[in-house]
Design an enzyme around this catalytic site. Structure first.
Site, PDB file in Angstrom:
ATOM      1  CB  CYS A  24      20.351 -11.074 -17.181  1.00 34.88           C
ATOM      2  SG  CYS A  24      21.322 -11.976 -16.227  1.00 34.88           S
ATOM      3  CG  HIS A  47      22.688  -7.690 -17.887  1.00 41.75           C
ATOM      4  ND1 HIS A  47      22.808  -7.583 -16.499  1.00 41.75           N
ATOM      5  CD2 HIS A  47      23.324  -8.933 -18.077  1.00 41.75           C
ATOM      6  CE1 HIS A  47      22.947  -8.978 -16.102  1.00 41.75           C
ATOM      7  NE2 HIS A  47      23.461  -9.573 -17.107  1.00 41.75           N
ATOM      8  CG  ASN A  64      25.346 -10.859 -14.416  1.00 35.81           C
ATOM      9  OD1 ASN A  64      24.378 -10.204 -13.989  1.00 35.81           O
ATOM     10  ND2 ASN A  64      25.684 -11.394 -15.386  1.00 35.81           N
TER      11      ASN A  64
HETATM   12  O1  UT7 Z   1      24.058 -12.443 -17.145  1.00 33.26           O
HETATM   13  C1  UT7 Z   1      24.003 -13.252 -18.071  1.00 33.26           C
HETATM   14  C2  UT7 Z   1      24.761 -13.161 -19.336  1.00 33.26           C
HETATM   15  N1  UT7 Z   1      26.112 -13.914 -19.013  1.00 33.26           N
HETATM   16  C3  UT7 Z   1      26.951 -13.590 -19.668  1.00 33.26           C
HETATM   17  O2  UT7 Z   1      26.882 -12.675 -20.490  1.00 33.26           O
HETATM   18  C4  UT7 Z   1      28.432 -14.441 -19.733  1.00 33.26           C
HETATM   19  C5  UT7 Z   1      28.962 -14.454 -20.888  1.00 33.26           C
HETATM   20  N2  UT7 Z   1      30.248 -15.083 -20.978  1.00 33.26           N
HETATM   21  C6  UT7 Z   1      31.264 -14.417 -20.437  1.00 33.26           C
HETATM   22  O3  UT7 Z   1      31.110 -13.350 -20.116  1.00 33.26           O
HETATM   23  C7  UT7 Z   1      32.758 -15.157 -20.982  1.00 33.26           C
HETATM   24  O4  UT7 Z   1      32.425 -16.221 -21.627  1.00 33.26           O
HETATM   25  C8  UT7 Z   1      33.445 -15.510 -19.435  1.00 33.26           C
HETATM   26  C9  UT7 Z   1      33.901 -14.597 -18.536  1.00 33.26           C
HETATM   27  C10 UT7 Z   1      32.126 -16.421 -18.670  1.00 33.26           C
HETATM   28  C11 UT7 Z   1      34.302 -16.671 -19.724  1.00 33.26           C
HETATM   29  O5  UT7 Z   1      35.351 -15.711 -20.414  1.00 33.26           O
HETATM   30  P1  UT7 Z   1      36.112 -16.675 -21.547  1.00 33.26           P
HETATM   31  O6  UT7 Z   1      36.892 -15.611 -22.498  1.00 33.26           O
HETATM   32  O7  UT7 Z   1      34.913 -16.840 -22.728  1.00 33.26           O
HETATM   33  O8  UT7 Z   1      36.764 -17.847 -21.283  1.00 33.26           O
HETATM   34  P2  UT7 Z   1      36.530 -19.326 -21.475  1.00 33.26           P
HETATM   35  O9  UT7 Z   1      35.242 -19.829 -20.971  1.00 33.26           O
HETATM   36  O10 UT7 Z   1      36.938 -19.577 -22.795  1.00 33.26           O
HETATM   37  O11 UT7 Z   1      37.871 -19.995 -20.897  1.00 33.26           O
HETATM   38  C12 UT7 Z   1      38.837 -19.704 -21.036  1.00 33.26           C
HETATM   39  C13 UT7 Z   1      40.118 -20.486 -20.056  1.00 33.26           C
HETATM   40  C14 UT7 Z   1      39.799 -21.862 -19.928  1.00 33.26           C
HETATM   41  O12 UT7 Z   1      40.809 -22.633 -19.503  1.00 33.26           O
HETATM   42  P3  UT7 Z   1      41.405 -23.347 -21.024  1.00 33.26           P
HETATM   43  O13 UT7 Z   1      40.580 -24.398 -21.354  1.00 33.26           O
HETATM   44  O14 UT7 Z   1      41.582 -22.465 -22.175  1.00 33.26           O
HETATM   45  O15 UT7 Z   1      42.772 -24.005 -20.370  1.00 33.26           O
HETATM   46  C15 UT7 Z   1      38.767 -21.970 -18.636  1.00 33.26           C
HETATM   47  O16 UT7 Z   1      39.019 -22.955 -17.903  1.00 33.26           O
HETATM   48  O17 UT7 Z   1      39.983 -19.743 -18.859  1.00 33.26           O
HETATM   49  C16 UT7 Z   1      39.610 -20.645 -17.902  1.00 33.26           C
HETATM   50  N3  UT7 Z   1      38.881 -20.159 -16.858  1.00 33.26           N
HETATM   51  C17 UT7 Z   1      39.311 -19.706 -16.051  1.00 33.26           C
HETATM   52  N4  UT7 Z   1      40.714 -19.307 -15.383  1.00 33.26           N
HETATM   53  C18 UT7 Z   1      41.036 -18.727 -14.222  1.00 33.26           C
HETATM   54  C19 UT7 Z   1      37.320 -19.946 -16.830  1.00 33.26           C
HETATM   55  N5  UT7 Z   1      36.972 -19.372 -15.835  1.00 33.26           N
HETATM   56  C20 UT7 Z   1      38.356 -18.978 -15.139  1.00 33.26           C
HETATM   57  C21 UT7 Z   1      38.443 -18.350 -13.879  1.00 33.26           C
HETATM   58  N6  UT7 Z   1      39.757 -18.161 -13.514  1.00 33.26           N
HETATM   59  N7  UT7 Z   1      37.665 -17.656 -13.167  1.00 33.26           N
END
Ligand code: UT7
Length: 332
Positions: free
Chosen positions: A116, A257, A287
């Site tokens: 990216c 990005h 993305n």
């Molecule tokens: O281009 C390369 C660079 N990439 C990035 O910049 C990505 C950076 N990261 C992010 O944008 C975020 O970390 C994400 C969008 C990927 C995830 O968001 P988050 O607020 O960090 O969520 P999390 O991973 O902490 O997950 C929170 C909860 C979890 O459930 P529990 O453990 O709290 O019960 C996940 O299992 O959300 C759950 N979860 C989802 N729920 C519904 C994870 N993905 C999903 C989903 N739908 N798609």
């Protein structure tokens, strides 16, 4: 840093994406997710997806055609084509296919891979060839078809990515408009975000085993990448601005990005750049990796939001881990 050679201007932009889109409601039929979760956590509402027959080099060439036309040159005027991609049609490189599609017979072409960050790393790379006086007209394309490599059963990644291509033309110019950049890598954090090669044993003669090439779908530690981005992107932007001798108050547009709306908001807040100066098209594209910056840039140029002379600071960040920033004035 920029007085030492030929001046550089970014004189044209273009973009392309498939007309086929997948929205959050459709995604919620594939994995356990919801429009509410995706929209509130990322800002993404839909993404453009290339069909199975689609070609990265053709999509890249479509974006390139628009950029070349805006720059007012012909494909035969190009000296160099750089294609930033992590998802080439051919692992040996796809830039030469783009050259062929364009009929840019004079141009030398090669790929670079910096995930990216590819577009920003590409800007820095392209600029060296102009700065030194070697080339006058350089086409830089960021293009990715990450849908080829997404695990469509992994809700933590499949909701994020889309496909697309964006391009710019850099030209030797009397006044220098590429004001500064800074690039960084940290391979110790490589495992945070990978599209990793995973060898399978292949015995070619008795006792001699080589690997059979395969790649695994994208894996990501979302939280770690998020933390990395929010910390490192403001730092690298400040470094590039310092080198360009530009203050954050002078910046007209922050072009990050497009990974996550929350990252865009947090970076802008840390830099004290108001929201109306932050470009975002996450809702429509998700993305698109190396393509995200030139696509959102091209949209803003064509909407005449970005005008000639506007000061733009851009930053790419992602797998590697890699991150970087560049500061430039739009147009000649
Ligand atoms: O281009 C390369 C660079 N990439 C990035 O910049 C990505 C950076 N990261 C992010 O944008 C975020 O970390 C994400 C969008 C990927 C995830 O968001 P988050 O607020 O960090 O969520 P999390 O991973 O902490 O997950 C929170 C909860 C979890 O459930 P529990 O453990 O709290 O019960 C996940 O299992 O959300 C759950 N979860 C989802 N729920 C519904 C994870 N993905 C999903 C989903 N739908 N798609």
């Amino acid at each position: 840093m920029n007085q030492l050679g030929t001046g550089i201007a970014i004189t044209g932009s273009g973009s392309a994406a498939s007309e086929v889109t997948l929205d959050n409601h459709q995604l919620s039929q594939i994995v356990d997710t919801s429009d509410e979760w995706i929209t509130s956590r990322t800002g993404i509402q839909k993404r453009h997806l290339m069909d199975a027959q689609g070609s990265l080099s053709e999509m890249a060439a479509t974006a390139a055609h628009s950029a070349i036309a805006m720059a007012g040159i012909a494909p035969e005027d190009l000296d160099l084509i750089i294609l930033a991609t992590s998802t080439p049609d051919d692992l040996f490189g796809s830039a030469n296919q783009v050259q062929a599609h364009l009929g840019a017979s004079k141009a030398v072409a090669f790929d670079i891979t910096a995930a990216c960050s590819g577009f920003v790393f590409g800007l820095a790379t392209a600029s060296q060839f102009i700065r030194t006086g070697l080339y006058q007209n350089v086409l830089l394309i960021g293009a990715d078809i990450l849908s080829r490599w997404v695990d469509w059963s992994d809700r933590s990644t499949c909701v994020l990515f889309g496909d697309g291509a964006g391009a710019v033309v850099l030209q030797a110019n009397q006044s220098d408009r590429l004001l500064g950049f800074a690039l960084c890598s940290d391979g110790t954090q490589n495992s945070c975000l990978q599209l990793a090669y995973e060898p399978q044993d292949q015995e070619i003669v008795k006792g001699l085993t080589v690997a059979k090439g395969t790649y695994q779908p994208i894996t990501m530690s979302g939280k770690e990448v998020y933390r990395f981005a929010v910390q490192k992107v403001p730092e690298v932007i400040e470094k590039a601005l310092f080198r360009a001798d530009i203050t954050t108050e002078q910046v007209d547009w922050l072009v990050l990005h497009q990974a996550n709306q929350r990252i865009l908001d947090a970076v802008a807040q840390r830099l004290n750049i108001p929201k109306h100066k932050v470009l975002s098209n996450l809702a429509q594209y998700g993305n698109t990796s190396a393509a995200s910056i030139p696509i959102v840039l091209d949209e803003a140029v064509r909407l005449e939001k970005i005008k000639s002379g506007d000061i733009i600071v851009t930053s790419g960040f992602g797998a590697g881990l890699t991150w970087g920033a560049a500061v430039f004035k739009w147009g000649r």
